[in-house]
Write an enzyme that holds these catalytic residues in place. Structure first.
Site, PDB file in Angstrom:
ATOM      1  N   ASP A 135       1.243  -4.797   9.078  1.00  0.00           N
ATOM      2  CA  ASP A 135       1.788  -4.314  10.345  1.00  0.00           C
ATOM      3  C   ASP A 135       3.306  -4.349  10.511  1.00  0.00           C
ATOM      4  OD1 ASP A 135      -0.963  -4.609  10.563  1.00  0.00           O
ATOM      5  OD2 ASP A 135      -0.876  -4.908  12.705  1.00  0.00           O
ATOM      6  N   CYS A 185      -6.391  -2.828   6.856  1.00  0.00           N
ATOM      7  CA  CYS A 185      -7.699  -2.606   7.490  1.00  0.00           C
ATOM      8  C   CYS A 185      -7.943  -1.122   7.775  1.00  0.00           C
ATOM      9  CB  CYS A 185      -7.812  -3.439   8.750  1.00  0.00           C
ATOM     10  SG  CYS A 185      -7.765  -5.213   8.412  1.00  0.00           S
ATOM     11  N   SER A 240      -3.363  -4.755  19.310  1.00  0.00           N
ATOM     12  CA  SER A 240      -3.617  -4.349  17.937  1.00  0.00           C
ATOM     13  C   SER A 240      -3.966  -2.872  17.922  1.00  0.00           C
ATOM     14  CB  SER A 240      -4.787  -5.169  17.381  1.00  0.00           C
ATOM     15  OG  SER A 240      -5.281  -4.585  16.200  1.00  0.00           O
TER      16      SER A 240
END
Length: 556
Positions: free
Chosen positions: A122, A193, A470
């Site tokens: 991220d 992910c 998120s």
């Protein structure tokens, strides 16, 4: 042409430096070639980074094949999933600036001629993009690649399903055996992910910005094609060096407008609204969030990738990837296509022959999911300086909502109330004092949003915070409320039971009280004592600016 590395490799004055290169086992021939820094984010705690050692070796081979001397050095990275829900999440966003600063230090101290950045997760991607813009030496990006989707009971799934499973268990709709099945199967491979979460959003946007080769955002981590991409990136950086094509030649104002446009079409994470302004700032370009709404108003949303839908990054890759999305956008003239990229070609040349191979994954421009983009910026008396929502992940019935405020001064208290059944349909959960300063560190709120979804309240309850979300969050999850509570923003003045009115299509968010009442509450408000008073977090809190400016650090 003079090279930066001449400062450490040429002439009698650099004999001491050459003796240290000699200590590295470096030959005279290697010292005579351009020195290329390979910024490896490899570590053994982040699933998205555990394969980067292989990517780095492939990059090094590519650089050497093209006549350079590759030299690797590290960059840190935090796994947001592992850091979620405890004090560790305060240390996620703050690493973005550490990564940029430490990379600047290494590149300047050792006088590299060019850089290959190998991020994946991220804050690692924007941190290295910030460093690239700041350093402005020839640079290319190649990431570690996305994870393949998991499979549970015959259905594809991902990390967001894992967090929602915890909420379902709390609601009594899932037993421990079911939870354990998700644990074993939701995240089946290395890689970032598998949904359009923040890591994959930012890796896709490296292509839109022109800083990475085709497929960088979408080729799965476990595919051999990823290693070939890394070798090509290593070779290509030598061409960028030869032609003296630098990040600020590529990351222009128009390039950031392209990135925002692709962001809206893909339905990227709301965190991109923190990172793109911060990267642009380093490149000498200013982005305000009103520009994002202007672009969103004319950009159709073409993709509903997880968590907004049931397709994953691997399917976006098979459908043609980011370039196929850009080609659809270009059919309506929504992109600037005469811009230079790291391919050595313009955007137009890059995308002109790329086909959309699956109109179910990438909707044709004539048949979008919506005529407006995947992210919306809202304003009102609750967020005078703006807040952000991933519109493409909001169910239609929640695009307009009003309900009573349920107010919590930290994430933990909100989660306890949600899992304890204290939140009911119609409520608006408000989590404050979690902003850049107040957190400090602006924690992600995947736990409460997943708990709401898992409890079956995703289509009836909204969540508002001065923290952030998120990319795996879905529903009416409205973050980045600015000004934040810690500096006396209106979110600090909301009281239990106040009616909050949200209209995402109209880009508004308001608390239903008079200006006079709001001002009376402001006069009574007292700043909170800082939650952290020592170490890096305290220093960060003293320097960080508001979320609406990208949570950049003040220079003075």
């Amino acid at each position: 042409m003079d090279r930066r590395s001449d400062n450490v490799t040429k002439g009698v004055a650099t004999a001491p430096q050459r003796s240290l290169f000699n200590a590295l086992g470096m030959t005279k021939e290697e010292m005579e070639r351009p020195l290329v820094g390979i910024v490896s984010s490899y570590n053994e705690i982040v699933p998205g980074h555990m394969n980067i050692d292989k990517i780095a070796e492939a990059v090094k081979l590519g650089v050497a094949m093209a006549g350079g001397t590759p030299i690797m050095f590290p960059a840190i990275a935090v796994c947001d999933g592992i850091a979620m829900g405890h004090i560790g999440m305060k240390y996620s966003l703050v690493t973005r600036d550490l990564i940029a600063d430490s990379t600047e230090c290494m590149a300047m101290a050792h006088q590299f001629d060019a850089l290959v950045m190998i991020p994946n997760c991220d804050k690692n991607v924007p941190g290295l993009l910030m460093a690239a813009a700041r350093l402005n030496i020839p640079t290319i990006f190649v990431s570690g690649g996305p994870m393949l989707a998991g499979k549970v009971k015959g259905c594809k799934t991902s990390l967001s399903s894992m967090f929602e499973a915890v909420g379902s268990y709390a609601a009594g709709t899932m037993d421990m055996e079911d939870v354990d099945e998700y644990v074993s199967n939701a995240c089946p491979t290395c890689g970032s992910c598998s949904g359009m979460y923040t890591a994959n959003s930012m890796n896709c946007l490296t292509e839109a910005l022109g800083m990475a080769l085709k497929g960088n955002g979408t080729i799965p981590a476990v595919y051999s094609e990823r290693l070939k991409l890394a070798k090509h990136a290593g070779m290509k950086v030598m061409e960028l060096l030869e032609k003296n094509i630098r990040p600020r030649d590529i990351m222009t104002e128009d390039a950031f407008m392209n990135a925002l446009t692709v962001d809206m079409a893909l339905g990227c994470s709301t965190n991109s609204m923190l990172h793109l302004p911060a990267i642009a700032h380093e490149a000498g370009v200013e982005i305000n969030l009103d520009i994002a709404n202007e672009i969103s108003a004319k950009t159709p949303n073409l993709c509903h990738l997880a968590p907004a839908g049931h397709t994953y990054i691997e399917e976006l890759n098979e459908a043609g990837g980011v370039y196929a999305v850009m080609n659809e956008l270009d059919k309506k003239g929504l992109l600037k296509t005469d811009l230079m990229t790291v391919t050595g070609h313009t955007v137009k040349e890059n995308i002109q022959n790329v086909k959309n191979k699956n109109p179910e994954v990438i909707r044709p421009i004539e048949n979008p999911y919506s005529e407006v983009g995947g992210i919306a910026v809202l304003r009102g008396n609750l967020a005078p300086d703006s807040c952000v929502v991933k519109r493409s992940a909001v169910v239609p019935e929640m695009l307009k909502h009003e309900g009573p405020a349920r107010v919590f001064d930290c994430e933990e208290d909100a989660i306890k109330a949600i899992r304890g059944g204290e939140i009911v349909a119609g409520d608006v959960v408000v989590i404050r004092y979690e902003g850049p300063k107040g957190g400090p560190g602006m924690r992600e709120m995947l736990n409460p949003t997943s708990a709401i979804a898992g409890m079956g309240l995703g289509s009836t309850v909204a969540l508002i915070t001065d923290g952030r979300f998120s990319g795996a969050s879905r529903g009416a999850s409205i973050g980045h409320v600015s000004p934040e509570a810690a500096v006396g923003g209106p979110i600090a003045l909301v009281e239990e039971g106040d009616i909050i009115k949200i209209d995402i299509n109209a880009n508004t968010i308001n608390v239903d009280i008079t200006d006079e009442e709001l001002e009376a509450r402001r006069e009574k408000w007292q700043p909170r004592e800082p939650k952290v008073t020592t170490g890096y977090l305290a220093r960060y809190a003293s320097l960080v600016t508001s979320a609406n400016t990208g949570a950049i650090l003040k220079n003075k």
